[in-house]
Write a protein that holds these residues in place. Sequence first.
Motif, PDB file in Angstrom:
ATOM      1  N   ILE A  19       0.842  -1.200   0.000  1.00 54.70           N
ATOM      2  CA  ILE A  19       0.000   0.000   0.000  1.00 54.70           C
ATOM      3  C   ILE A  19       0.875   1.246   0.000  1.00 54.70           C
ATOM      4  N   ALA A  20       1.899   1.272   0.843  1.00 55.62           N
ATOM      5  CA  ALA A  20       2.793   2.433   0.921  1.00 55.62           C
ATOM      6  C   ALA A  20       3.461   2.695  -0.425  1.00 55.62           C
ATOM      7  N   PHE A  21       3.912   1.651  -1.114  1.00 52.40           N
ATOM      8  CA  PHE A  21       4.554   1.823  -2.416  1.00 52.40           C
ATOM      9  C   PHE A  21       3.564   2.364  -3.450  1.00 52.40           C
ATOM     10  N   PHE A  22       2.412   1.728  -3.554  1.00 51.11           N
ATOM     11  CA  PHE A  22       1.474   2.118  -4.611  1.00 51.11           C
ATOM     12  C   PHE A  22       0.868   3.495  -4.360  1.00 51.11           C
ATOM     13  N   THR A  23       0.563   3.819  -3.112  1.00 50.70           N
ATOM     14  CA  THR A  23      -0.023   5.135  -2.847  1.00 50.70           C
ATOM     15  C   THR A  23       1.034   6.223  -2.762  1.00 50.70           C
ATOM     16  N   GLY A  24       2.205   5.899  -2.268  1.00 44.70           N
ATOM     17  CA  GLY A  24       3.264   6.894  -2.132  1.00 44.70           C
ATOM     18  C   GLY A  24       4.060   7.074  -3.405  1.00 44.70           C
ATOM     19  N   ALA A  25       4.814   6.053  -3.773  1.00 42.97           N
ATOM     20  CA  ALA A  25       5.718   6.157  -4.923  1.00 42.97           C
ATOM     21  C   ALA A  25       4.989   6.284  -6.255  1.00 42.97           C
ATOM     22  N   LEU A  26       3.874   5.565  -6.408  1.00 43.23           N
ATOM     23  CA  LEU A  26       3.156   5.623  -7.684  1.00 43.23           C
ATOM     24  C   LEU A  26       1.996   6.603  -7.675  1.00 43.23           C
ATOM     25  N   GLY A  27       1.587   7.085  -6.525  1.00 38.53           N
ATOM     26  CA  GLY A  27       0.504   8.063  -6.458  1.00 38.53           C
ATOM     27  C   GLY A  27      -0.884   7.485  -6.666  1.00 38.53           C
ATOM     28  N   PHE A  28      -1.043   6.174  -6.487  1.00 41.71           N
ATOM     29  CA  PHE A  28      -2.344   5.545  -6.630  1.00 41.71           C
ATOM     30  C   PHE A  28      -3.229   5.905  -5.443  1.00 41.71           C
ATOM     31  N   ASP A  29      -4.525   5.713  -5.627  1.00 43.00           N
ATOM     32  CA  ASP A  29      -5.493   5.850  -4.539  1.00 43.00           C
ATOM     33  C   ASP A  29      -5.694   4.488  -3.885  1.00 43.00           C
ATOM     34  N   LEU A  30      -5.878   4.489  -2.577  1.00 41.39           N
ATOM     35  CA  LEU A  30      -6.293   3.284  -1.865  1.00 41.39           C
ATOM     36  C   LEU A  30      -7.806   3.244  -1.954  1.00 41.39           C
ATOM     37  N   ALA A  31      -8.326   2.388  -2.824  1.00 42.67           N
ATOM     38  CA  ALA A  31      -9.769   2.332  -3.074  1.00 42.67           C
ATOM     39  C   ALA A  31     -10.504   1.523  -2.016  1.00 42.67           C
ATOM     40  N   GLU A  32      -9.828   0.504  -1.462  1.00 43.92           N
ATOM     41  CA  GLU A  32     -10.484  -0.326  -0.451  1.00 43.92           C
ATOM     42  C   GLU A  32      -9.437  -1.073   0.352  1.00 43.92           C
ATOM     43  N   ASP A  33      -9.690  -1.202   1.637  1.00 44.29           N
ATOM     44  CA  ASP A  33      -8.872  -2.015   2.538  1.00 44.29           C
ATOM     45  C   ASP A  33      -9.819  -2.541   3.600  1.00 44.29           C
ATOM     46  N   SER A  34     -10.352  -3.726   3.346  1.00 44.50           N
ATOM     47  CA  SER A  34     -11.385  -4.295   4.211  1.00 44.50           C
ATOM     48  C   SER A  34     -10.972  -5.680   4.689  1.00 44.50           C
ATOM     49  N   PRO A  35     -11.393  -6.053   5.911  1.00 48.63           N
ATOM     50  CA  PRO A  35     -11.142  -7.413   6.364  1.00 48.63           C
ATOM     51  C   PRO A  35     -11.947  -8.399   5.520  1.00 48.63           C
ATOM     52  N   ALA A  36     -11.370  -9.561   5.313  1.00 43.81           N
ATOM     53  CA  ALA A  36     -12.028 -10.622   4.541  1.00 43.81           C
ATOM     54  C   ALA A  36     -11.510 -11.954   5.053  1.00 43.81           C
ATOM     55  N   THR A  37     -12.014 -13.036   4.475  1.00 38.40           N
ATOM     56  CA  THR A  37     -11.522 -14.369   4.832  1.00 38.40           C
ATOM     57  C   THR A  37     -11.234 -15.158   3.572  1.00 38.40           C
ATOM     58  N   THR A  38     -10.277 -16.067   3.688  1.00 35.26           N
ATOM     59  CA  THR A  38      -9.957 -16.954   2.579  1.00 35.26           C
ATOM     60  C   THR A  38     -11.073 -17.981   2.434  1.00 35.26           C
ATOM     61  N   THR A  39     -11.037 -18.751   1.366  1.00 38.42           N
ATOM     62  CA  THR A  39     -12.074 -19.757   1.148  1.00 38.42           C
ATOM     63  C   THR A  39     -12.082 -20.816   2.250  1.00 38.42           C
ATOM     64  N   ASP A  40     -10.934 -20.980   2.945  1.00 36.00           N
ATOM     65  CA  ASP A  40     -10.903 -21.948   4.043  1.00 36.00           C
ATOM     66  C   ASP A  40     -11.016 -21.275   5.415  1.00 36.00           C
TER      67      ASP A  40
END
Length: 137
Positions: free
Chosen positions: A18-39
């Motif tokens: 996240i730090a690389f993409f939002t900082g170095a590349l200037g991307f937006d953080l569109a979502e960061d939500s808890p989730a679970t794997t299929t197991d």
Amino acid sequence: MAHLQHSALLVHDYDEAIAFFTGALGFDLAEDSPATTTDGRPKRWVVVRPPGAQTGLLLARADSAEQRAAVGHQFAGRVGLFLQVDSFDREHARMTAAGVRFVSGPRAEPYGRVAVFLDVAGNRWDLIGPGQPAATT
């Protein structure tokens, strides 16, 4: 109608990516939500995207030996992602100042100016901008 919504990119660590993409590349953080794997194991649903873009990258933390081995090698050493920008010189300078590692200098191609850089995991990207105006004689 259909469109490509996300493309998954394996990473070692969510927060580092996240730090690389939002900082170095200037991307937006569109979502960061808890989730679970299929197991049933906990994970995060993390999406980054260039400002104004609809298509994003789903940052997927590698959670097996096979996935960890693929981090940084998802495209077998080839450029696998392409970041189109309006101003090549401005973005190249900004990204360089932010610590992005370019592995090739800018060059002219029929489709525009391009330079290859590495993301936080080591995957190769093309930074692509408009070509130089044709010289007048």
